[in-house]
Scaffold this active site. Structure first.
Site, PDB file in Angstrom:
ATOM      1  CE  LYS A  37     -32.917 -20.398 -29.544  1.00 50.80           C
ATOM      2  NZ  LYS A  37     -31.703 -21.030 -29.697  1.00 50.80           N
ATOM      3  CB  SER A  66     -35.985 -23.321 -26.344  1.00 42.28           C
ATOM      4  OG  SER A  66     -35.976 -22.465 -25.211  1.00 42.28           O
ATOM      5  CD  GLU A 115     -26.484 -27.656 -31.024  1.00 40.99           C
ATOM      6  OE1 GLU A 115     -26.678 -27.794 -29.811  1.00 40.99           O
ATOM      7  OE2 GLU A 115     -26.971 -26.727 -31.688  1.00 40.99           O
ATOM      8  CG  HIS A 162      -9.839 -19.078 -46.067  1.00 39.31           C
ATOM      9  ND1 HIS A 162      -8.649 -19.288 -45.406  1.00 39.31           N
ATOM     10  CD2 HIS A 162      -9.557 -19.223 -47.394  1.00 39.31           C
ATOM     11  CE1 HIS A 162      -7.685 -19.540 -46.299  1.00 39.31           C
ATOM     12  NE2 HIS A 162      -8.208 -19.510 -47.505  1.00 39.31           N
TER      13      HIS A 162
END
Ligand code: ARG
Length: 464
Positions: A283, A277, A290, A156
């Site tokens: 970043k 970024s 992704e 979970h």
């Protein structure tokens, strides 16, 4: 417009219709397979005395030259042809004259395209197997390296029990091993040759289909000519297995994205596989993970698309089936690309062992072991579960971990606690005493690794 038909037509095809119908922009992909199939076909025709040896030699020479010219860039596959089959035949006739018109004897584009796509898919399956094998090797060596890298295991997405990174990676080894085996299963089931099925009902020429099949490396010919030209099951199987690979990659990527987040800080992806970024200078983003996760959608889409295309088709061939190609090619490219990039990304990752171990120690991951400790002292498990539940509540109030309590505190919860509890619930003990087959303890993991090593050795021997 260069078409293989037209005798019964008195008017030219509408330009829009021609373009809508044409498949050359994408079926040119299996140009090499189309030539290969045609060569096998004419060799068989000559063996059966349907063509003379001379005619066969002329055609084979012509086809080989077309292949050479396309490969060297001398001859371009252009959109003036309806499909790759027309391109090859028209060029052959142009080169060798009337003998070229005999190539299509006893054949239809229906069995021809069924063959070409099978030949192409067979190669794709082997390439996918190879990439999976490489990934399995990488995972196995990472497992060997991280047998003592402790981390929390989750259910979970809540910390559950401590495990090792080797154990976590082993779960993915199992998934990709099944994916690898699935590819082989599909190959075995699809490896029957449709050529010689004609448009749908075979042919009156005395073709030797067994011979053609053996020339092209198939197990044998298919046994029903209608099924042969309208079967796309093997592509659906391939897409289903491809979707499964993507699902596995995507789950793994999701975890890597989490592990790479500031909150987890378990892992750092190397600069070569990360992106920045345009506005936020601090970043470093896990774009590759992704993208792999994101591309899963297109492969699922291909599977659903082909299932839907096929669901209402009456036997035998229907033009709807031309739709099998673009989406399958896209799925093939996507899966191979993702496997390659994912494996590359794994190689750049640095695991922060201390952060992982620290995280494993927090969140009461040793609560089950504390209960098991009391069981060892003679308490029934259900009672021990309740006692440790109370203990956890106490810890939450005091903002301490179980092993951070003094023996006096522990004894107020249960007098059965003694000073040996600290060793029993240490991170190392929690992991290393889990020795059931398939568990994370070192000894158990060594057994699994041994089995994986053997698996990889054997599959190498079996691969062509
Ligand atoms: N381009 C066609 C396809 O991909 C080839 C088969 C054409 N057959 C036909 N009967 N029109 O399906």
């Amino acid at each position: 417009m260069a078409q293989l038909w037209g005798g019964r037509f008195t008017e030219e095809t509408d330009e829009l219709v021609y373009r809508f119908n044409a498949s050359i922009s994408f079926d040119r992909r299996f140009f090499a397979q189309d030539i290969e199939g045609s060569i096998a076909h004419v060799i068989m025709l000559a063996k059966q005395n349907i063509l003379t040896n001379e005619e066969k030699d002329t055609i084979v020479k012509g086809l080989s030259q077309i292949r050479e010219d396309v490969e060297s860039g001398k001859l371009a596959i252009t959109e003036e042809y309806e499909d790759v089959h027309s391109f090859v035949e028209a060029n052959l006739i142009q080169r060798i004259g009337d003998t070229g018109k005999k190539l299509h004897t006893g054949r239809s584009r229906n069995d021809q395209v069924a063959l070409d796509m099978k030949l192409y898919t067979r190669i794709e399956i082997l390439k996918t197997e190879e990439l999976l094998e490489k990934l399995l090797h990488t995972l196995l060596s990472m497992m060997e390296e991280h047998l003592d890298t402790y981390m929390p295991g989750f259910t979970h997405l809540q910390k559950a029990q401590p495990i090792t990174l080797a154990h976590h990676l082993g779960a993915y080894f199992e998934m990709f091993r099944r994916d690898f085996l699935r590819m082989g299963d599909i190959y075995g089931r699809m490896n029957y040759c449709p050529l010689g099925s004609g448009a749908l009902a075979g042919t009156t020429y005395p073709l030797d289909r067994h011979y053609t099949a053996s020339l092209l490396g198939f197990e044998g010919p298919t046994w029903n000519s209608m099924d042969s030209v309208s079967d796309r099951d093997y592509l659906i199987e391939y897409l289903s297995a491809a979707a499964m690979i993507m699902m596995h990659l995507s789950r793994f990527c999701e975890e890597i994205i989490l592990w790479n987040s500031n909150e987890y800080g378990f892992v750092e992806i190397g600069d070569t596989y990360a992106t920045g970024s345009s506005i936020m200078p601090q970043k470093k983003n896990p774009d590759i993970a992704e993208l792999v996760r994101g591309k899963t959608g297109r492969v699922y889409g291909a599977l659903m698309s082909l299932l839907t295309t096929m669901k209402g088709l009456p036997l035998a061939y229907n033009k709807d089936m031309q739709e099998d190609k673009e989406l399958t090619f896209d799925a093939m490219d996507t899966v191979k690309g993702c496997l390659l990039l994912f494996e590359g990304m794994l190689g750049t990752m640095t695991f922060r062992k201390e952060v992982m171990a620290e995280s494993a120690m927090k969140g009461f991951t040793n609560a089950t072991d504390a209960a098991d400790y009391l069981v060892g002292k003679g308490m029934p498990f259900r009672d021990a579960h309740t006692v440790i539940g109370r203990l956890v509540l106490y810890c939450i109030e005091k903002e301490k971990s179980i092993d951070g309590l003094t023996i006096e505190e522990l004894k107020t919860i249960s007098p059965m606690f003694e000073s040996d509890v600290y060793d029993a619930i240490s991170l190392k003990a929690c992991v290393e005493r889990r020795l059931t087959t398939g568990a994370p303890g070192r000894e158990a993991m060594m057994g699994a690794i041994e089995c994986y090593r053997k698996f990889l050795q054997e599959c190498r021997q079996k691969m062509p």
